[in-house]
Scaffold this motif. Structure first.
Motif, PDB file in Angstrom:
ATOM      1  N   MET A   1       2.852 -14.795  10.728  1.00 28.74           N
ATOM      2  CA  MET A   1       1.426 -15.171  11.347  1.00 28.74           C
ATOM      3  C   MET A   1       0.944 -14.119  12.297  1.00 28.74           C
ATOM      4  O   MET A   1       1.565 -13.520  12.928  1.00 28.74           O
ATOM      5  N   ARG A   2      -0.130 -13.869  12.228  1.00 29.51           N
ATOM      6  CA  ARG A   2      -1.161 -12.688  12.836  1.00 29.51           C
ATOM      7  C   ARG A   2      -1.268 -13.391  14.459  1.00 29.51           C
ATOM      8  O   ARG A   2      -1.350 -14.601  14.573  1.00 29.51           O
ATOM      9  N   GLU A   3      -1.228 -12.267  15.166  1.00 30.98           N
ATOM     10  CA  GLU A   3      -1.374 -12.590  16.695  1.00 30.98           C
ATOM     11  C   GLU A   3      -3.068 -13.010  16.873  1.00 30.98           C
ATOM     12  O   GLU A   3      -3.906 -12.461  16.301  1.00 30.98           O
ATOM     13  N   GLN A   4      -3.250 -13.918  17.517  1.00 32.70           N
ATOM     14  CA  GLN A   4      -4.646 -14.253  17.955  1.00 32.70           C
ATOM     15  C   GLN A   4      -5.429 -13.226  18.708  1.00 32.70           C
ATOM     16  O   GLN A   4      -4.655 -12.984  19.692  1.00 32.70           O
ATOM     17  N   THR A   5      -6.565 -12.892  18.593  1.00 30.93           N
ATOM     18  CA  THR A   5      -7.402 -12.044  19.150  1.00 30.93           C
ATOM     19  C   THR A   5      -8.613 -12.625  20.140  1.00 30.93           C
ATOM     20  O   THR A   5      -8.957 -13.810  19.439  1.00 30.93           O
ATOM     21  N   TYR A   6      -8.933 -12.201  21.126  1.00 29.18           N
ATOM     22  CA  TYR A   6      -9.861 -12.768  21.957  1.00 29.18           C
ATOM     23  C   TYR A   6     -11.031 -11.855  21.935  1.00 29.18           C
ATOM     24  O   TYR A   6     -10.670 -10.513  22.313  1.00 29.18           O
ATOM     25  N   HIS A   7     -12.256 -12.191  22.168  1.00 31.95           N
ATOM     26  CA  HIS A   7     -13.496 -11.302  22.412  1.00 31.95           C
ATOM     27  C   HIS A   7     -14.172 -11.759  23.619  1.00 31.95           C
ATOM     28  O   HIS A   7     -14.181 -12.896  23.783  1.00 31.95           O
ATOM     29  N   ILE A   8     -14.421 -10.859  24.505  1.00 29.19           N
ATOM     30  CA  ILE A   8     -15.338 -11.269  25.748  1.00 29.19           C
ATOM     31  C   ILE A   8     -16.283 -10.387  25.785  1.00 29.19           C
ATOM     32  O   ILE A   8     -16.218  -9.126  25.656  1.00 29.19           O
ATOM     33  N   TYR A   9     -17.299 -11.007  26.239  1.00 23.39           N
ATOM     34  CA  TYR A   9     -18.799 -10.302  26.370  1.00 23.39           C
ATOM     35  C   TYR A   9     -19.303 -10.121  27.888  1.00 23.39           C
ATOM     36  O   TYR A   9     -19.385 -11.271  28.415  1.00 23.39           O
ATOM     37  N   LEU A  10     -19.315  -9.152  28.503  1.00 25.71           N
ATOM     38  CA  LEU A  10     -19.486  -8.847  29.808  1.00 25.71           C
ATOM     39  C   LEU A  10     -20.889  -8.146  29.952  1.00 25.71           C
ATOM     40  O   LEU A  10     -21.112  -7.088  29.227  1.00 25.71           O
ATOM     41  N   ASP A  11     -21.596  -8.286  30.952  1.00 26.46           N
ATOM     42  CA  ASP A  11     -22.805  -7.538  31.248  1.00 26.46           C
ATOM     43  C   ASP A  11     -22.256  -6.440  32.130  1.00 26.46           C
ATOM     44  O   ASP A  11     -20.990  -6.407  32.431  1.00 26.46           O
ATOM     45  N   SER A  12     -22.800  -5.503  32.666  1.00 28.06           N
ATOM     46  CA  SER A  12     -22.370  -4.334  33.307  1.00 28.06           C
ATOM     47  C   SER A  12     -21.892  -4.756  34.769  1.00 28.06           C
ATOM     48  O   SER A  12     -20.870  -4.194  35.381  1.00 28.06           O
ATOM     49  N   ARG A  13     -22.682  -5.639  35.490  1.00 25.38           N
ATOM     50  CA  ARG A  13     -21.905  -6.037  36.840  1.00 25.38           C
ATOM     51  C   ARG A  13     -20.576  -6.808  36.569  1.00 25.38           C
ATOM     52  O   ARG A  13     -19.727  -6.486  37.220  1.00 25.38           O
ATOM     53  N   GLN A  14     -20.266  -7.519  35.618  1.00 26.61           N
ATOM     54  CA  GLN A  14     -19.179  -8.472  35.326  1.00 26.61           C
ATOM     55  C   GLN A  14     -18.104  -7.275  35.070  1.00 26.61           C
ATOM     56  O   GLN A  14     -17.030  -7.397  35.396  1.00 26.61           O
ATOM     57  N   LYS A  15     -18.459  -6.313  34.168  1.00 31.90           N
ATOM     58  CA  LYS A  15     -17.585  -5.082  33.654  1.00 31.90           C
ATOM     59  C   LYS A  15     -17.013  -4.487  34.846  1.00 31.90           C
ATOM     60  O   LYS A  15     -15.813  -4.279  35.229  1.00 31.90           O
ATOM     61  N   THR A  16     -17.902  -4.047  35.766  1.00 31.18           N
ATOM     62  CA  THR A  16     -17.429  -3.349  36.982  1.00 31.18           C
ATOM     63  C   THR A  16     -16.710  -4.086  38.009  1.00 31.18           C
ATOM     64  O   THR A  16     -15.766  -3.758  38.528  1.00 31.18           O
ATOM     65  N   THR A  17     -16.972  -5.399  38.173  1.00 29.98           N
ATOM     66  CA  THR A  17     -16.197  -6.156  38.892  1.00 29.98           C
ATOM     67  C   THR A  17     -14.605  -6.387  38.576  1.00 29.98           C
ATOM     68  O   THR A  17     -13.749  -6.305  39.193  1.00 29.98           O
ATOM     69  N   LEU A  18     -14.697  -6.771  37.040  1.00 34.81           N
ATOM     70  CA  LEU A  18     -13.309  -6.604  36.240  1.00 34.81           C
ATOM     71  C   LEU A  18     -12.468  -5.270  36.515  1.00 34.81           C
ATOM     72  O   LEU A  18     -11.230  -5.529  36.716  1.00 34.81           O
ATOM     73  N   LEU A  19     -13.181  -4.404  36.367  1.00 34.38           N
ATOM     74  CA  LEU A  19     -12.614  -3.088  36.642  1.00 34.38           C
ATOM     75  C   LEU A  19     -12.054  -2.709  37.865  1.00 34.38           C
ATOM     76  O   LEU A  19     -10.778  -2.484  38.091  1.00 34.38           O
ATOM     77  N   HIS A  20     -12.818  -3.211  38.900  1.00 31.85           N
ATOM     78  CA  HIS A  20     -12.205  -3.155  40.369  1.00 31.85           C
ATOM     79  C   HIS A  20     -11.126  -4.145  40.601  1.00 31.85           C
ATOM     80  O   HIS A  20     -10.275  -3.844  41.227  1.00 31.85           O
ATOM     81  N   SER A  21     -11.141  -5.344  40.033  1.00 28.89           N
ATOM     82  CA  SER A  21     -10.095  -6.186  40.175  1.00 28.89           C
ATOM     83  C   SER A  21      -8.935  -5.689  39.631  1.00 28.89           C
ATOM     84  O   SER A  21      -7.781  -5.767  40.162  1.00 28.89           O
ATOM     85  N   LEU A  22      -8.962  -5.215  38.458  1.00 29.95           N
ATOM     86  CA  LEU A  22      -7.827  -4.688  37.849  1.00 29.95           C
ATOM     87  C   LEU A  22      -7.166  -3.428  38.440  1.00 29.95           C
ATOM     88  O   LEU A  22      -6.027  -3.496  38.410  1.00 29.95           O
ATOM     89  N   VAL A  23      -7.965  -2.590  39.099  1.00 27.82           N
ATOM     90  CA  VAL A  23      -7.341  -1.695  40.034  1.00 27.82           C
ATOM     91  C   VAL A  23      -6.685  -2.265  41.172  1.00 27.82           C
ATOM     92  O   VAL A  23      -5.682  -1.514  41.843  1.00 27.82           O
TER      93      VAL A  23
END
Length: 59
Positions: A1-23
């Motif tokens: 069985m294949r692994e399920q993949t997910y897609h997420i759509y972010l705007d630039s502000r959300q992408k920046t916030t996500l990167l800061h949180s991951l760091v």
């Protein structure tokens, strides 16, 4: 069985916030002496993700 993949759509502000949180998470893991390899992979994927333009229609 294949692994399920997910897609997420972010705007630039959300992408920046996500990167800061991951760091921040990576820094906390390093301070605790734990591995941060999986967080490094996520940071790399988010930073190098292709930009897809979408048109949103509000009803």
């Amino acid at each position: 069985m294949r692994e399920q993949t997910y897609h997420i759509y972010l705007d630039s502000r959300q992408k920046t916030t996500l990167l800061h949180s991951l760091v921040e998470l990576k820094n906390q893991l390093i301070q605790q002496g734990r591995y941060a390899d999986c967080v490094d992979e996520l940071i790399f994927k988010v930073a190098n993700a292709p930009v897809k333009k979408l048109r949103i229609e509000y009803v």
